[in-house]
Write an enzyme that holds these catalytic residues in place. Structure first.
Site, mmCIF file in Angstrom:
data_model
loop_
_atom_site.group_PDB
_atom_site.id
_atom_site.type_symbol
_atom_site.label_atom_id
_atom_site.label_comp_id
_atom_site.label_asym_id
_atom_site.label_seq_id
_atom_site.Cartn_x
_atom_site.Cartn_y
_atom_site.Cartn_z
ATOM 1 N N TYR A 101 35.261 40.198 44.737
ATOM 2 C CA TYR A 101 36.095 39.165 45.368
ATOM 3 C C TYR A 101 35.235 38.387 46.345
ATOM 4 O O TYR A 101 34.464 38.990 47.110
ATOM 5 C CB TYR A 101 37.263 39.838 46.120
ATOM 6 C CG TYR A 101 38.031 38.891 47.019
ATOM 7 C CD1 TYR A 101 39.169 38.236 46.561
ATOM 8 C CD2 TYR A 101 37.592 38.627 48.327
ATOM 9 C CE1 TYR A 101 39.855 37.348 47.377
ATOM 10 C CE2 TYR A 101 38.279 37.743 49.146
ATOM 11 C CZ TYR A 101 39.403 37.104 48.672
ATOM 12 O OH TYR A 101 40.081 36.222 49.468
ATOM 13 N N GLU A 189 38.487 30.451 46.891
ATOM 14 C CA GLU A 189 38.599 31.881 46.615
ATOM 15 C C GLU A 189 38.251 32.176 45.156
ATOM 16 O O GLU A 189 38.708 31.464 44.259
ATOM 17 C CB GLU A 189 40.035 32.343 46.908
ATOM 18 C CG GLU A 189 40.227 33.844 46.787
ATOM 19 C CD GLU A 189 41.677 34.256 47.033
ATOM 20 O OE1 GLU A 189 41.941 34.876 48.071
ATOM 21 O OE2 GLU A 189 42.538 33.947 46.180
#
Ligand code: GDP
Ligand code: MN
Length: 381
Positions: A101, A189
């Site tokens: 991530y 993101e």
């Protein structure tokens, strides 16, 4: 403004962030053509501005043409947590050895961008942050110094990524930071950021939020605004220069000034009602602004009664009454209206309303009385 995944990936590609190549499609035929060009296996991905598409069945691997067709047919028109899928993104399937991530957000309290990296990718990062906050490496970037190579390496070591990908992941974070700054984003993101068996790193998903107030500097991004995703009434109100927020109740609210509208919502809630919207017609509203506002409120089919709460200062109550009378001539509403006019020219306003003897219009002199009345009328419907 939130971008769709594929728009985010196209933005990433402009900043040399590695992404799988793909094509958008809005019909089953287009999706199959795209899949043929890309080759198999490929992935058919629903393009909606919400996460968790995978779990909802909006992301499917297609091993061949028949599968691509079947998945495209199933996903187009699918409802994903309240959003209908109108567009697909078809991309070459990636092999996954690890899912990480990465994100860059603007941290207002620190007045600096915050870069985060975690090896717990591919899952709900909010849950990771809550259950295992140590699993997310964080670093604030001094906006004047910018993101340096050692920042990338430090994050990669702290997060505990595989040693052989520390450098490429650091480099990818630097490019994400460049994209964040250059495009004036408030969020970038990547979940998951993948490592392939061949040890390549790629952004497999993209979530990008751009600063609306900076869009005028980025015409290419501004053109991506998805009008169809905006709420119909909110768009209508925006075009008319009104401040409108859709809520989920059944009582339409119109007031002048945000403070008055907010307290009106409270008083209606206190009287047991549920507001359908927040509509601020603004100070100094003229008759035509009021007519426009009534049109916006009534375009919401859930509205079963309307409360007009006007405190005349710069706004003149007689102008509001004229606007309401015009709106009734134009639209002929079939829901009841409760009107409270107080302040500048309120007597004249009430007189105009009395003379017009509009069907379904009740005047009240206090805010509490008006709220009680409108709740009673809404409940009677
Ligand atoms: P989200 O569910 O909306 O966050 O959509 P993502 O694009 O993140 O996809 C969800 C999950 O689908 C990923 O975490 C992957 O595990 C899987 N996935 C997506 N694309 C591929 C692909 O090309 N190959 C493989 N093997 N899995 C994929
Ligand atoms: Mn994702």
């Amino acid at each position: 403004m939130d971008l769709l995944e594929y728009q985010g990936k196209q933005l990433f590609a402009r900043h040399d962030v590695p992404v799988p190549s793909g094509r958008p499609a809005t019909t089953v035929e287009e999706a199959v053509t795209a899949a043929d060009e890309i080759g198999y296996p490929c992935v058919i991905k629903a393009q909606v501005q919400i996460g968790g598409r995978g779990k909802a069945g909006g992301i499917k691997l297609a091993a061949d043409r028949d599968a691509a067709q079947e998945h495209a047919r199933a996903i187009l028109g699918m409802d994903i947590r309240g959003l209908t899928v109108h567009e697909l993104w078809v991309e070459g399937a990636s092999e996954i050895a690890a899912e990480y991530y990465a994100s860059v957000v603007f941290d207002r309290s620190a007045k600096a961008p915050l870069v985060m990296l975690s090896t717990k990718g591919g899952m709900d990062i909010e849950a990771v942050a809550e259950e295992d906050p140590g699993a997310i490496a964080r670093l604030h970037v001094d906006p004047l110094l910018g993101f340096q190579d050692f920042h990338g390496r430090r994050l990669a070591y702290e997060a505990g990524v595989d040693a052989d990908v520390v450098r490429p992941i650091g480099a990818m974070l630097a490019k994400l930071y460049d994209a964040f700054v250059a495009e004036e984003a408030t969020l970038v993101e990547v979940n998951p950021l993948i490592v392939t068996p061949a040890r390549e790193v790629k952004a497999l998903d993209a979530k990008v939020t751009l600063d609306d107030n900076a869009l005028f500097r980025h015409p290419e991004n501004a053109a991506l605004r998805d009008i169809s995703a905006e709420d119909e009434q909110e768009r209508m109100a925006k075009e008319r220069g009104l401040t409108y927020v859709k809520l989920d109740g059944d009582i339409g609210i119109l007031g002048n000034g945000a403070g008055l509208v907010m307290s009106t919502l409270d008083v209606v809630a206190q009287a047991g009602g549920s507001p359908a919207n927040f509509l601020d017609a603004g100070g100094g509203s003229k008759a035509d602004a009021i007519t426009s506002a009534v049109e916006v409120i009534l375009s919401d089919p859930k509205v079963s009664a309307v409360l007009f709460n006007i405190f005349g200062g710069i706004t003149r109550c007689d102008e509001v009454a004229k606007g309401l009378i015009e709106a009734f001539e134009k639209i002929k509403p079939d829901v009841p209206f409760v009107v409270r006019l107080d302040g500048t020219n309120d007597k004249e306003g009430r007189q105009l309303l009395a003379d017009a003897s509009l069907p379904n219009v009740v005047t009240e002199s206090t805010m509490d009385g008006a709220a009680k009345k409108v709740v009673e009328l809404a409940n009677a419907v």
